[in-house]
Design a protein around this motif. Sequence first.
Motif, PDB file in Angstrom:
ATOM      1  N   MET A 131       0.941  -1.275   0.042  1.00  0.00           N
ATOM      2  CA  MET A 131      -0.091   0.079   0.033  1.00  0.00           C
ATOM      3  C   MET A 131       1.021   1.382   0.061  1.00  0.00           C
ATOM      4  SD  MET A 131      -3.444  -0.422   2.117  1.00  0.00           S
ATOM      5  CE  MET A 131      -4.660  -1.232   1.209  1.00  0.00           C
ATOM      6  N   ASP A 172       1.293   2.899   3.502  1.00  0.00           N
ATOM      7  CA  ASP A 172       1.458   1.735   4.604  1.00  0.00           C
ATOM      8  C   ASP A 172       2.759   2.444   5.329  1.00  0.00           C
ATOM      9  OD1 ASP A 172       2.463  -0.117   6.114  1.00  0.00           O
ATOM     10  OD2 ASP A 172       2.341  -1.717   4.587  1.00  0.00           O
ATOM     11  N   TYR A 216      -1.019  -0.132  -4.102  1.00  0.00           N
ATOM     12  CA  TYR A 216      -2.710  -0.033  -3.687  1.00  0.00           C
ATOM     13  C   TYR A 216      -2.702   1.247  -2.710  1.00  0.00           C
ATOM     14  CZ  TYR A 216      -2.231  -4.813  -5.308  1.00  0.00           C
ATOM     15  OH  TYR A 216      -1.582  -5.934  -5.943  1.00  0.00           O
ATOM     16  N   PRO A 217      -4.067   1.869  -3.065  1.00  0.00           N
ATOM     17  CA  PRO A 217      -4.125   3.144  -2.267  1.00  0.00           C
ATOM     18  C   PRO A 217      -4.572   2.533  -0.799  1.00  0.00           C
ATOM     19  CG  PRO A 217      -6.140   2.680  -3.621  1.00  0.00           C
ATOM     20  CD  PRO A 217      -4.925   1.625  -4.197  1.00  0.00           C
ATOM     21  N   GLY A 218      -3.985   3.438   0.187  1.00  0.00           N
ATOM     22  CA  GLY A 218      -4.153   2.899   1.398  1.00  0.00           C
ATOM     23  C   GLY A 218      -2.985   2.932   2.464  1.00  0.00           C
ATOM     24  N   GLY A 219      -3.459   2.967   3.683  1.00  0.00           N
ATOM     25  CA  GLY A 219      -2.303   2.762   4.589  1.00  0.00           C
ATOM     26  C   GLY A 219      -2.333   1.541   5.656  1.00  0.00           C
ATOM     27  N   ARG A 220      -2.813   0.533   5.196  1.00  0.00           N
ATOM     28  CA  ARG A 220      -2.962  -0.469   6.197  1.00  0.00           C
ATOM     29  C   ARG A 220      -1.804  -1.752   5.550  1.00  0.00           C
ATOM     30  NH1 ARG A 220      -9.317  -2.664   5.144  1.00  0.00           N
ATOM     31  NH2 ARG A 220     -10.120  -0.474   5.885  1.00  0.00           N
ATOM     32  N   PHE A 235      -3.016  -5.965   4.632  1.00  0.00           N
ATOM     33  CA  PHE A 235      -3.972  -5.884   3.975  1.00  0.00           C
ATOM     34  C   PHE A 235      -4.557  -7.224   3.213  1.00  0.00           C
ATOM     35  CE2 PHE A 235      -1.240  -4.686   0.493  1.00  0.00           C
ATOM     36  CZ  PHE A 235      -1.845  -5.116  -0.645  1.00  0.00           C
ATOM     37  N   SER A 253      -7.039  -5.496   9.351  1.00  0.00           N
ATOM     38  CA  SER A 253      -6.512  -4.607   8.345  1.00  0.00           C
ATOM     39  C   SER A 253      -6.751  -5.004   6.796  1.00  0.00           C
ATOM     40  CB  SER A 253      -4.981  -4.548   8.742  1.00  0.00           C
ATOM     41  OG  SER A 253      -4.505  -5.973   8.567  1.00  0.00           O
ATOM     42  N   ASP A 300      -8.150  -5.476   3.561  1.00  0.00           N
ATOM     43  CA  ASP A 300      -8.830  -4.753   2.538  1.00  0.00           C
ATOM     44  C   ASP A 300      -9.423  -5.597   1.259  1.00  0.00           C
ATOM     45  OD1 ASP A 300      -9.335  -3.047  -0.155  1.00  0.00           O
ATOM     46  OD2 ASP A 300      -8.516  -1.607   1.089  1.00  0.00           O
ATOM     47  N   ALA A 335      -8.275  -4.358  -2.508  1.00  0.00           N
ATOM     48  CA  ALA A 335      -7.009  -4.482  -2.753  1.00  0.00           C
ATOM     49  C   ALA A 335      -6.421  -6.050  -2.636  1.00  0.00           C
ATOM     50  CB  ALA A 335      -6.068  -3.778  -1.786  1.00  0.00           C
TER      51      ALA A 335
END
Length: 183
Positions: free
Chosen positions: A123, A126, A148-152, A155, A162, A164, A167
């Motif tokens: 991510m 992340d 991938y978009p996001g901060g997990r 995922f 966590s 997603d 994703a």
Amino acid sequence: MTDVLLFHHALGLTPGVLAFADELRGAGHTVHVPDLYEGRVFDDLEAGASHAQEIGFGTLVERGRAVAEGLTPELVYAGFSLGVVPAQTLARTRAGAKGALLLEACLPADDWPAEVPVQVHGMDADPFFAGEGDLDAARALGAELFLYPGGRHLFADSSLPSYDTGAAKLLTERALAFLHRKM
């Protein structure tokens, strides 16, 4: 189909790691998933990482190497986060490696063998992957890189909060395409 040696993340051999392995198996691949923690599973990333440090990263790599020695040398080595340590090490050093599938982590490697393709997933926000140099390492490696978009973190493990769904589905599709190219 492709033989895969898949290493778990710092929480241990969770149901989500096993579910991912089952998805790969469902596509016809042979997947080996050793338990580097010898039965220990953690609910907290910090506790799992502390356990890994107590064991020692060298020991985790050697446990992975011992499993690999009993398998065909023509493996794709895969790992989730901490599992990237043995996966990337073995893909880089063990003769016959067909590829590396690095999920949510990547180590710096100046001596990556040109004949071993590598695919990296993480991510873009992340804090571990993007914030601690793994993203830069993947770019320097020349890996096939998917962000991938996001901060997990973690995922792609369906058993964790966590997770997603979108994703993880895309990661699985891309990983399967990579494995099918290794046949």
